[in-house]
Structures are given as structure tokens and as C-alpha cells.
Scaffold this motif. Structure first.
Motif, PDB file in Angstrom:
ATOM      1  N   VAL A   1     -15.797  43.083-160.045  1.00  0.00           N
ATOM      2  CA  VAL A   1     -14.644  43.781-160.136  1.00  0.00           C
ATOM      3  C   VAL A   1     -14.695  44.959-159.075  1.00  0.00           C
ATOM      4  O   VAL A   1     -15.789  45.562-158.675  1.00  0.00           O
ATOM      5  CB  VAL A   1     -14.572  44.614-161.492  1.00  0.00           C
ATOM      6  N   THR A   2     -13.618  45.064-158.162  1.00  0.00           N
ATOM      7  CA  THR A   2     -13.716  45.952-157.022  1.00  0.00           C
ATOM      8  C   THR A   2     -12.328  46.205-156.637  1.00  0.00           C
ATOM      9  O   THR A   2     -11.240  45.715-156.844  1.00  0.00           O
ATOM     10  CB  THR A   2     -14.279  45.101-155.826  1.00  0.00           C
ATOM     11  N   HIS A   3     -12.135  47.489-155.875  1.00  0.00           N
ATOM     12  CA  HIS A   3     -10.836  47.759-155.552  1.00  0.00           C
ATOM     13  C   HIS A   3     -10.902  47.696-153.926  1.00  0.00           C
ATOM     14  O   HIS A   3      -9.885  47.896-153.219  1.00  0.00           O
ATOM     15  CB  HIS A   3     -10.249  49.133-155.903  1.00  0.00           C
ATOM     16  N   GLU A   4     -11.929  47.150-153.399  1.00  0.00           N
ATOM     17  CA  GLU A   4     -12.047  47.068-151.979  1.00  0.00           C
ATOM     18  C   GLU A   4     -11.835  45.636-151.702  1.00  0.00           C
ATOM     19  O   GLU A   4     -12.626  44.691-151.953  1.00  0.00           O
ATOM     20  CB  GLU A   4     -13.628  47.300-151.648  1.00  0.00           C
ATOM     21  N   ALA A   5     -10.791  45.389-150.638  1.00  0.00           N
ATOM     22  CA  ALA A   5     -10.328  43.998-150.170  1.00  0.00           C
ATOM     23  C   ALA A   5     -11.579  43.369-149.174  1.00  0.00           C
ATOM     24  O   ALA A   5     -11.846  42.287-149.619  1.00  0.00           O
ATOM     25  CB  ALA A   5      -9.074  44.147-149.248  1.00  0.00           C
ATOM     26  N   ARG A   6     -12.226  44.107-148.762  1.00  0.00           N
ATOM     27  CA  ARG A   6     -13.378  43.535-147.697  1.00  0.00           C
ATOM     28  C   ARG A   6     -14.473  43.073-148.844  1.00  0.00           C
ATOM     29  O   ARG A   6     -15.058  42.054-148.333  1.00  0.00           O
ATOM     30  CB  ARG A   6     -13.973  44.706-146.749  1.00  0.00           C
ATOM     31  N   HIS A   7     -14.794  43.838-149.893  1.00  0.00           N
ATOM     32  CA  HIS A   7     -15.593  43.072-150.875  1.00  0.00           C
ATOM     33  C   HIS A   7     -15.450  42.082-151.527  1.00  0.00           C
ATOM     34  O   HIS A   7     -16.029  40.889-151.687  1.00  0.00           O
ATOM     35  CB  HIS A   7     -16.252  44.368-151.642  1.00  0.00           C
ATOM     36  N   ALA A   8     -14.082  42.082-152.077  1.00  0.00           N
ATOM     37  CA  ALA A   8     -13.501  41.048-152.710  1.00  0.00           C
ATOM     38  C   ALA A   8     -13.290  39.663-151.877  1.00  0.00           C
ATOM     39  O   ALA A   8     -13.406  38.654-152.527  1.00  0.00           O
ATOM     40  CB  ALA A   8     -11.974  41.217-153.310  1.00  0.00           C
ATOM     41  N   ALA A   9     -13.215  39.740-150.365  1.00  0.00           N
ATOM     42  CA  ALA A   9     -13.188  38.523-149.824  1.00  0.00           C
ATOM     43  C   ALA A   9     -14.503  37.939-149.572  1.00  0.00           C
ATOM     44  O   ALA A   9     -14.484  36.884-149.188  1.00  0.00           O
ATOM     45  CB  ALA A   9     -12.858  39.128-148.437  1.00  0.00           C
ATOM     46  N   TRP A  10     -15.659  38.256-150.271  1.00  0.00           N
ATOM     47  CA  TRP A  10     -16.772  37.216-150.711  1.00  0.00           C
ATOM     48  C   TRP A  10     -16.701  36.369-151.485  1.00  0.00           C
ATOM     49  O   TRP A  10     -17.426  35.565-151.699  1.00  0.00           O
ATOM     50  CB  TRP A  10     -18.043  38.438-150.530  1.00  0.00           C
ATOM     51  N   ALA A  11     -15.614  36.592-152.306  1.00  0.00           N
ATOM     52  CA  ALA A  11     -15.527  35.728-153.541  1.00  0.00           C
ATOM     53  C   ALA A  11     -14.821  34.457-153.158  1.00  0.00           C
ATOM     54  O   ALA A  11     -14.111  34.270-152.145  1.00  0.00           O
ATOM     55  CB  ALA A  11     -14.652  36.371-154.561  1.00  0.00           C
ATOM     56  N   ASP A  12     -15.113  33.492-154.061  1.00  0.00           N
ATOM     57  CA  ASP A  12     -14.114  31.870-153.914  1.00  0.00           C
ATOM     58  C   ASP A  12     -12.946  32.222-154.217  1.00  0.00           C
ATOM     59  O   ASP A  12     -12.013  31.515-153.611  1.00  0.00           O
ATOM     60  CB  ASP A  12     -15.020  31.024-154.869  1.00  0.00           C
ATOM     61  N   ARG A  13     -12.761  33.000-155.240  1.00  0.00           N
ATOM     62  CA  ARG A  13     -11.360  33.257-155.637  1.00  0.00           C
ATOM     63  C   ARG A  13     -11.098  34.732-155.946  1.00  0.00           C
ATOM     64  O   ARG A  13     -11.845  35.606-156.492  1.00  0.00           O
ATOM     65  CB  ARG A  13     -10.982  32.443-156.975  1.00  0.00           C
ATOM     66  N   VAL A  14      -9.989  35.273-155.632  1.00  0.00           N
ATOM     67  CA  VAL A  14      -9.496  36.717-155.802  1.00  0.00           C
ATOM     68  C   VAL A  14      -8.378  36.809-156.853  1.00  0.00           C
ATOM     69  O   VAL A  14      -7.497  36.012-156.643  1.00  0.00           O
ATOM     70  CB  VAL A  14      -9.084  37.403-154.556  1.00  0.00           C
ATOM     71  N   VAL A  15      -8.414  37.378-157.988  1.00  0.00           N
ATOM     72  CA  VAL A  15      -7.416  37.530-159.105  1.00  0.00           C
ATOM     73  C   VAL A  15      -6.839  38.915-158.811  1.00  0.00           C
ATOM     74  O   VAL A  15      -7.597  39.942-158.812  1.00  0.00           O
ATOM     75  CB  VAL A  15      -8.028  37.273-160.268  1.00  0.00           C
ATOM     76  N   PHE A  16      -5.651  38.956-158.665  1.00  0.00           N
ATOM     77  CA  PHE A  16      -4.960  40.460-158.477  1.00  0.00           C
ATOM     78  C   PHE A  16      -4.414  40.949-159.915  1.00  0.00           C
ATOM     79  O   PHE A  16      -3.735  40.222-160.496  1.00  0.00           O
ATOM     80  CB  PHE A  16      -3.778  40.227-157.429  1.00  0.00           C
ATOM     81  N   LEU A  17      -4.846  41.960-160.497  1.00  0.00           N
ATOM     82  CA  LEU A  17      -4.487  42.414-161.682  1.00  0.00           C
ATOM     83  C   LEU A  17      -3.699  43.680-161.486  1.00  0.00           C
ATOM     84  O   LEU A  17      -4.024  44.522-160.643  1.00  0.00           O
ATOM     85  CB  LEU A  17      -5.802  42.766-162.389  1.00  0.00           C
ATOM     86  N   ARG A  18      -2.311  43.541-162.205  1.00  0.00           N
ATOM     87  CA  ARG A  18      -1.519  44.819-162.324  1.00  0.00           C
ATOM     88  C   ARG A  18      -1.005  44.997-163.619  1.00  0.00           C
ATOM     89  O   ARG A  18      -0.429  44.134-164.191  1.00  0.00           O
ATOM     90  CB  ARG A  18      -0.391  44.528-161.367  1.00  0.00           C
ATOM     91  N   ASP A  19      -1.307  46.155-164.102  1.00  0.00           N
ATOM     92  CA  ASP A  19      -0.718  46.610-165.453  1.00  0.00           C
ATOM     93  C   ASP A  19      -1.345  45.517-166.321  1.00  0.00           C
ATOM     94  O   ASP A  19      -0.564  45.130-167.263  1.00  0.00           O
ATOM     95  CB  ASP A  19       0.737  46.919-165.488  1.00  0.00           C
ATOM     96  N   GLY A  20      -2.424  45.120-166.340  1.00  0.00           N
ATOM     97  CA  GLY A  20      -2.973  44.102-167.453  1.00  0.00           C
ATOM     98  C   GLY A  20      -2.457  42.794-167.409  1.00  0.00           C
ATOM     99  O   GLY A  20      -2.876  42.000-168.031  1.00  0.00           O
ATOM    100  N   VAL A  21      -1.916  42.382-166.263  1.00  0.00           N
ATOM    101  CA  VAL A  21      -1.335  41.229-165.954  1.00  0.00           C
ATOM    102  C   VAL A  21      -1.788  40.567-164.768  1.00  0.00           C
ATOM    103  O   VAL A  21      -1.798  41.173-163.699  1.00  0.00           O
ATOM    104  CB  VAL A  21       0.303  41.021-165.975  1.00  0.00           C
ATOM    105  N   VAL A  22      -2.136  39.472-164.683  1.00  0.00           N
ATOM    106  CA  VAL A  22      -2.824  38.765-163.424  1.00  0.00           C
ATOM    107  C   VAL A  22      -1.391  38.265-162.659  1.00  0.00           C
ATOM    108  O   VAL A  22      -0.464  37.459-163.218  1.00  0.00           O
ATOM    109  CB  VAL A  22      -3.449  37.165-163.592  1.00  0.00           C
TER     110      VAL A  22
END
Lengths: 202, 242
Positions: B201-222
Motif C-alpha cells: 500500500v502506497t501513495h507514491e507512484a515511484r514505489h508502486a511502480a515496483w509492483a507487477d500490478r497497480v490497483v487504483f482505489l478511489r472512495d473504496g472502489v477499484v
């Protein structure tokens, strides 16, 4: 100016004019003034660019002349169904990081917020997902670089691309927050988001 | 493909505050497989920490199912959920990760010992886990004598010591400078490639970019997901002749 850049700028002008014509028929001087107003005069147009672009749009069937010239001899244009489809396609497609200058994204968002019927948050999300995919790709390349001296230069070049992509994502986050805030402040009777969407905001 | 290590199915979490109901999560579906690192990104209040707590059995969903290594947490007793947390799930937080009065190897061995593994065996497993994250030489050091990056490596070793395969990380690089943060993500990524399933879990795009997949969550919804670029073959129509 390299040709890819020139091409991309001219494509942004084409789509920018289509977005303005989506509001109703306009002639060239009006289009120029409104384009400059919508983009904060960051990329001022000259009227020759506007008319040559209109000629190509008409040739391609995206706009039509709307009636006869007015008293001053100015011709108004209106968007065709094909033009509307083209415009929807532009808003629905992320800017390619490879070919396009970053300006196209700013132009696209500036016009998305002023063009009726465009889901701005969707445009932002589409772009963010595309930019994030690019950031992931760059990170994979970087993770292959070791700490060896020879890799330092390459690694710094990658860093520059990484930071640029990261900055774009931050800017998109910022746009999203501002658009959401503006939508929340908008009076109930406006044609903004449907009721379900309003309920979902917190 | 084998069964996911973590499966969230139509998970909803509501908090009641007086008369109002706050929807922290709404209809979340998420599968994380062994060998995969998934990042969850979103602004504060988007539900990402709630998602992580539910995935680790620290919070329960209002509706929907949570499966950790094929066990449905809703069907288990509190004691059994606690056992799943100890044996299957490891956590890495931004700070407050290690007990300051225990050495690195003692910190890593602790969850195994709490689970009844004998001291000698627990320590051997802990040393192996420290070696895997590149801080085997620091086994005898206390947290205060280690850098922030070294402490986070020890925390990752502790999260994955023994048979545990699900690693849940909440802003694990938050307090670190960018170079050290990147090293921690490199280790996290390597542990997932070695067979763990990770949620970051992160709010930093640069860190999320290490993942295979990035899931964007907004107001409890993907709202969207970004994965690796599709392989050229997968762009062709299935069963196409071309």
C-alpha cells in the motif's frame, strides 16, 4: 522542431478546434479566441493556423460550413457526426509517451473540463493508468541495472524518465482532486454528475 | 494457474458513525498469487489501509469473502484467525516494526517461537531469512544500532520467516530517503519473485511502480488497474489463424 512533435501539436489543434465546435457553430476568429482562453494562452494560435486546420477538417468530413458568410464575410463551421466520433476517440485515448510532447495532455485536460459531456475523471484515470504502466516498465529496466560504475549513467537517464512520469501522475492526482472539488461545489440543478456519482463522493 | 495466496471477493466494509454509514470499501475483488507483488494506490481516505487490514485478518468485512491460502477467514474462530495471522501473514509497517530490546535474529525468530517452534530451530530459520534479505551479518545487532533501511530489511525477514507466504506492507518506505527506500523495494520485489505474494500500500507512484500490478482505489472502489505491457501474442485474437 522534430516532425513527431510538429505532427502531435497539429493533431492537438485539430482536436482542440473540434472540442470547441462541440459547443456549437463558430467561425475562425471565435475559435482562436476560445482556444487561447481555454488553454490559458500557453500555446497561442494564429488565425492562419485555425483556417488551414479548418480546411483539413472539412476535407476529412469532420466539420461542415454552417450557412452563408456573415456581413463581414466570415464563415461559421459546425461539427459533423464523424467529427464528434473523432473527438470522443481523442478523449478516450491516452497520449502516447513516446511520440507526443507532454503539452498535448495539458491541452486535452484544459479542453476536457470546458467541453460539455466529457467525463474528465475518466480522462484523468485513463492517462494515469497509461503513465503508470510506463513507470512500471522503466522500473523494471532500472531493476536490471546493477550498481556497477558503467550502469550509473544509464541509471540516471532512467531516473530522469521515472521522475517525469511520477510528476505527471502527481499532476493528474492534483487535477482529479480539483475537478472533484469543483463538482462538489457545483449547484444541484446543473447537469454535472448523475445522482449515484454524487453519493459516491464520500 | 494455482490458487491465489490471497483472495478478496466482493468485499465491502462499512463503518457506522451515528446515523451515517461510511463505505470504506465497496465490492472489492482482488487476487494475489505466489510470486506476485501488487501495489494498491490511492489518496488518503480511499480505503487502502482498510483493505490491507482486512486482507490480514486484523479487520473483518461487512460482507464478502476473504481467503488466505484457501481458508475462508469468516468460517474460522478467533483463535484460528489468529493462527492464520501468525503462520501465513507477515506485516511491514512504516515504523514501530522491531522490538528494541531484541537483537535482529531474536526479532525475526519471535513469531516462530510464539507459534511453538523450538528456540534453536527458530533461530536457524531466522538467520536464513536475514541472509535472504542481505543483512545476515547484522544478526546480533539491536535495532537502535541499525540504519532505517537495515531495520526495514529485518522487518521483511521477520514478515516472511518460516512458512509464511503473504506479505502485507503499509508504506514501508515512508520514513526512508529515496535511495534507501528503493533498496527496501528491491528486497520486497526479490522476495516476491522468490515465491511470496505481496501487497504494497502506497501513495507514491515511484514505489508502486515496483509492483507487477497497480490497483487504483478511489472512495473504496477499484477504478482501474495497470499491469505489465501485454505480450505481443496476447494482442492477437484468441484462436486466430493469423
Amino acid at each position: 522542431m522534430d516532425t513527431a512533435y510538429a505532427y502531435s501539436v497539429s493533431m492537438s489543434i485539430r482536436h482542440g478546434l473540434l472540442a470547441l465546435l462541440e459547443r456549437g457553430p463558430r467561425h475562425g476568429y471565435q475559435l482562436r479566441a476560445e482556444f487561447d482562453a481555454a488553454t490559458g494562452e500557453t500555446w497561442p494560435l494564429n488565425v492562419g493556423q485555425v483556417y488551414s486546420t479548418l480546411d483539413r477538417l472539412e476535407r476529412d468530413g469532420l466539420v461542415l460550413q454552417d450557412g452563408d458568410p456573415d456581413a463581414d464575410g466570415r464563415i461559421a463551421y459546425r461539427i459533423t457526426d464523424v467529427g464528434q466520433a473523432e473527438l470522443r476517440g481523442w478523449f478516450g485515448t491516452p497520449v502516447s509517451a513516446k511520440a507526443a510532447p507532454r503539452d498535448e495532455l495539458a491541452i486535452k485536460l484544459a479542453l476536457a473540463v470546458t467541453t460539455p459531456g466529457v467525463d474528465v475523471l475518466r480522462v484523468v484515470q485513463l492517462q494515469r493508468t497509461a503513465t503508470m504502466s510506463g513507470l512500471q516498465e522503466l522500473t523494471r529496466l532500472k531493476s536490471r541495472a546493477t550498481d556497477a560504475e558503467a550502469d550509473l549513467a544509464w541509471s540516471l537517464v532512467l531516473d530522469s524518465l521515472l521522475f517525469r512520469a511520477e510528476a505527471e501522475i502527481r499532476w493528474l492526482d492534483h487535477c482529479e482532486a480539483r475537478v472533484a472539488r469543483a463538482a462538489a461545489r457545483r449547484p444541484q440543478n446543473s447537469v454535472a454528475a448523475p445522482a449515484t456519482d454524487q453519493a459516491s463522493r464520500r | 494457474m494455482s490458487a491465489p495466496v490471497l483472495l478478496l471477493s466482493d468485499v465491502t466494509r462499512e463503518h457506522r458513525q451515528g446515523d451515517t454509514v461510511v463505505h470504506a470499501l465497496r465490492g472489492i475483488d482482488l487476487a494475489v498469487h505466489a510470486g506476485e507483488l501488487v501495489a494498491v494506490m490511492g489518496p488518503s481516505g480511499s480505503g487502502k489501509s482498510t483493505l490491507l487490514h482486512i486482507a490480514g485478518g486484523l479487520d473483518t468485512p461487512t460482507s464478502g469473502r476473504v481467503l488466505v491460502e484457501d481458508r475462508d477467514l469468516a468460517t474460522l474462530s478467533a483463535t484460528q484467525v489468529a493462527a492464520v495471522r501468525r503462520r501465513s501473514v507477515g506485516y511491514v509497517f512504516q515504523d514501530l516494526n522491531l522490538l528494541p530490546s531484541l537483537s535482529a535474529v531474536e526479532n525475526v525468530a519471535l513469531p516462530l517461537e510464539l507459534d511453538g517452534v523450538r528456540g534453536g530451530m527458530a533461530r536457524r530459520a531466522a538467520r536464513a531469512a536475514l541472509d535472504e534479505v542481505g543483512v545476515g551479518a547484522l544478526a546480533g545487532r539491536f535495532p537502535d544500532d541499525m540504519s532505517g533501511g537495515q531495520q526495514q530489511r529485518v522487518a521483511i525477514a521477520r514478515a516472511l520467516v518460516g512458512p509464511r507466504r503473504l506479505l502485507l506492507a503499509d508504506e514501508p518506505t515512508g520514513a526512508l530517503d529515496s535511495q534507501t527506500g528503493e533498496e527496501v523495494l528491491r528486497v520486497l520485489r526479490a522476495r516476491c519473485e522468490a515465491g511470496a505474494a505481496g501487497v504494497l500500500v502506497t501513495h507514491e507512484a515511484r514505489h508502486a511502480a515496483w509492483a507487477d500490478r497497480v490497483v487504483f482505489l478511489r472512495d473504496g472502489v477499484v477504478v482501474d488497474q495497470s499491469g505489465p505491457a501485454l505480450a505481443a501474442e496476447s494482442l492477437l485474437p484468441a484462436g486466430g489463424a493469423g
